[in-house]
Design a protein around this motif. Structure first.
Motif, PDB file in Angstrom:
ATOM      1  N   CYS A 121      -9.153  11.544  -3.788  1.00 15.75           N
ATOM      2  CA  CYS A 121      -8.203  12.004  -4.793  1.00 15.75           C
ATOM      3  C   CYS A 121      -8.924  12.164  -6.124  1.00 15.75           C
ATOM      4  O   CYS A 121      -9.382  11.182  -6.715  1.00 15.75           O
ATOM      5  CB  CYS A 121      -7.036  11.022  -4.933  1.00 15.75           C
ATOM      6  N   LEU A 122      -9.017  13.393  -6.593  1.00 18.48           N
ATOM      7  CA  LEU A 122      -9.683  13.701  -7.849  1.00 18.48           C
ATOM      8  C   LEU A 122      -8.653  13.862  -8.965  1.00 18.48           C
ATOM      9  O   LEU A 122      -7.539  14.336  -8.737  1.00 18.48           O
ATOM     10  CB  LEU A 122     -10.486  14.995  -7.732  1.00 18.48           C
ATOM     11  N   TYR A 123      -9.045  13.454 -10.158  1.00 18.51           N
ATOM     12  CA  TYR A 123      -8.229  13.750 -11.336  1.00 18.51           C
ATOM     13  C   TYR A 123      -8.201  15.261 -11.491  1.00 18.51           C
ATOM     14  O   TYR A 123      -9.132  15.969 -11.084  1.00 18.51           O
ATOM     15  CB  TYR A 123      -8.854  13.079 -12.562  1.00 18.51           C
ATOM     16  N   TRP A 124      -7.144  15.805 -12.105  1.00 19.56           N
ATOM     17  CA  TRP A 124      -6.984  17.250 -12.157  1.00 19.56           C
ATOM     18  C   TRP A 124      -8.201  17.940 -12.749  1.00 19.56           C
ATOM     19  O   TRP A 124      -8.561  19.065 -12.369  1.00 19.56           O
ATOM     20  CB  TRP A 124      -5.723  17.630 -12.939  1.00 19.56           C
ATOM     21  N   GLN A 125      -8.879  17.267 -13.688  1.00 21.66           N
ATOM     22  CA  GLN A 125     -10.020  17.867 -14.367  1.00 21.66           C
ATOM     23  C   GLN A 125     -11.166  18.123 -13.396  1.00 21.66           C
ATOM     24  O   GLN A 125     -11.758  19.201 -13.374  1.00 21.66           O
ATOM     25  CB  GLN A 125     -10.469  16.920 -15.486  1.00 21.66           C
ATOM     26  N   GLU A 126     -11.464  17.108 -12.556  1.00 22.73           N
ATOM     27  CA  GLU A 126     -12.505  17.282 -11.545  1.00 22.73           C
ATOM     28  C   GLU A 126     -12.028  18.167 -10.394  1.00 22.73           C
ATOM     29  O   GLU A 126     -12.810  18.897  -9.795  1.00 22.73           O
ATOM     30  CB  GLU A 126     -12.954  15.922 -11.007  1.00 22.73           C
ATOM     31  N   PHE A 127     -10.724  18.106 -10.092  1.00 27.80           N
ATOM     32  CA  PHE A 127     -10.174  18.922  -9.006  1.00 27.80           C
ATOM     33  C   PHE A 127     -10.307  20.407  -9.325  1.00 27.80           C
ATOM     34  O   PHE A 127     -10.549  21.232  -8.434  1.00 27.80           O
ATOM     35  CB  PHE A 127      -8.708  18.558  -8.769  1.00 27.80           C
TER      36      PHE A 127
END
Length: 287
Positions: free
Chosen positions: A134-140
Motif C-alpha cells: 500500500c503506497l501513499y498517493w504521492q508514491e502511487f
C-alpha cells in the motif's frame, strides 16, 4: 474547523459515531491529533492558537503535551478505534491471508529518499504469503516507484488521499484501509507508524523491518526515528509478541478510553442528533 481535523476522514467517522451527518460533519472546536505521534499529539509544522482545546488519542500523549506546557488537552481516543467500534468484524468474514505492507512514505511537502529495490528484496526474503503493498498517493502516482513493486509480483494499492486545506477530502479513506487490513493476516512496514498500530488493533500480526528510509531534509522532532527504535524496540522485527503489540496498540490508540457519543459531542461542542438515539460502545448507530 482546522483543516487537519478532516484528514483521512477523521471528522466524518466521529460525526457518524456521534449520530450526526457524516457527509457534512460539524466543526470540531479544537485540534484533533491526526496520526500516531511520539510528541504532544500535534503536527510540528502547524501553528496553533493558545487556549484552544487539543484532542489527543492517548493518555501517554496527554502527559507529554502537559509536560511541554500544552493546556486544554483531552484524551478522546483515535478515530480508527471508533471506526472499529462501529464496524465489528463479521463472524463469517473470509479467512485472512498474506501481508499488507506499508513502505514509509513522504507527504506533500517532502519526498522519500531510499532504496526501494533493497526493501523489495527484504520483503521477498521475509514474507511467505501473498503481499499487498500500500503506497501513499504521492508514491502511487509515481509510475517509476509503483512499477518497482508491481514488477516484484506484489499487488499494489493506495487507500486514497488524506485531504488538505478543505480540498480532496476523502471520507472513505479509513473504511478502505480497514477493509484491506481485514483481508490480511499480517501488517508490516519499515517504520513504526499509524498503519502498524491500526493493523494490530484490527487483528493483524505486526512486523517492522527493513531500511527505514528518510524524508528529504528530515528533522528529528521529539527524538525522531532513533528514539522510536530505542523506546519501542519490542515493536521492531519480523516477528513481534502479539499480546504485547495488541496491548500497545490499545493504549496508543486510546481504544480503552473511548467516550460515549454525548461526551464526545460535549467536548467538540457539537449539537445533539435529531431523532437518533445514543448507543453503547458494543452497538452500532442506526443508519
Amino acid at each position: 474547523m482546522h483543516h487537519a481535523n478532516h484528514y483521512y476522514g477523521h471528522s466524518h467517522v466521529l460525526a457518524r459515531y456521534c449520530g450526526l451527518d457524516d457527509a457534512e460533519p460539524p466543526r470540531i472546536h479544537g485540534y484533533l491529533q491526526h496520526g500516531w505521534n511520539i510528541g504532544d499529539g500535534m503536527a510540528p509544522d502547524h501553528e496553533y492558537v493558545p487556549g484552544i482545546a487539543k484532542f489527543v488519542w492517548s493518555e501517554r500523549v496527554r502527559r507529554r503535551a502537559w509536560s511541554l506546557g500544552r493546556r486544554e488537552v483531552y484524551v478522546v481516543g483515535a478515530p480508527w478505534a471508533y471506526l472499529l467500534a462501529l464496524s465489528p468484524e463479521p463472524i463469517d468474514a473470509p479467512k485472512r491471508e498474506g501481508t499488507i505492507w506499508y513502505p514509509f512514505h513522504g507527504w506533500e511537502g517532502q519526498h522519500i529518499v531510499g532504496d526501494h529495490n533493497g526493501l523489495i528484496r527484504e520483503i521477498r526474503d521475509t514474507e511467505t504469503g501473498p503481499v499487498t503493498v500500500c503506497l501513499y498517493w504521492q508514491e502511487f502516482r509515481d509510475k517509476r516507484v509503483r512499477a518497482l513493486y508491481e514488477r516484484a509480483g506484489f499487488r499494489v494499492i493506495s487507500h486514497g488521499y488524506r485531504g488538505g486545506w478543505w480540498k480532496d477530502l476523502d471520507p472513505g479513506f479509513l473504511y478502505r484501509q480497514l477493509a484491506e487490513q481485514r483481508k490480511h493476516s499480517r501488517v508490516a512496514s519499515n517504520r513504526l507508524s499509524s498503519a502498524i498500530v491500526y493493523g494490530t488493533l484490527a487483528g493483524c500480526e505486526p512486523a517492522v523491518y527493513g531500511d527505514p528510509m528518510q524524508l528529504e531534509g528530515e528533522k528529528s522532532a521529539f527524538g525522531g526515528q532513533a528514539r522510536i527504535v530505542r523506546e519501542w524496540g519490542a515493536m521492531h522485527g519480523t516477528s513481534i509478541d502479539l499480546d504485547y503489540a495488541r496491548a500497545l496498540a490499545t493504549a496508543e490508540l486510546g481504544a480503552d478510553r473511548l467516550l460515549p457519543p454525548a461526551e464526545l459531542r460535549r467536548l467538540f461542542q457539537w449539537p445533539a442528533p435529531q431523532d437518533v438515539p445514543d448507543f453503547e460502545l458494543t452497538g452500532v448507530i442506526p443508519r
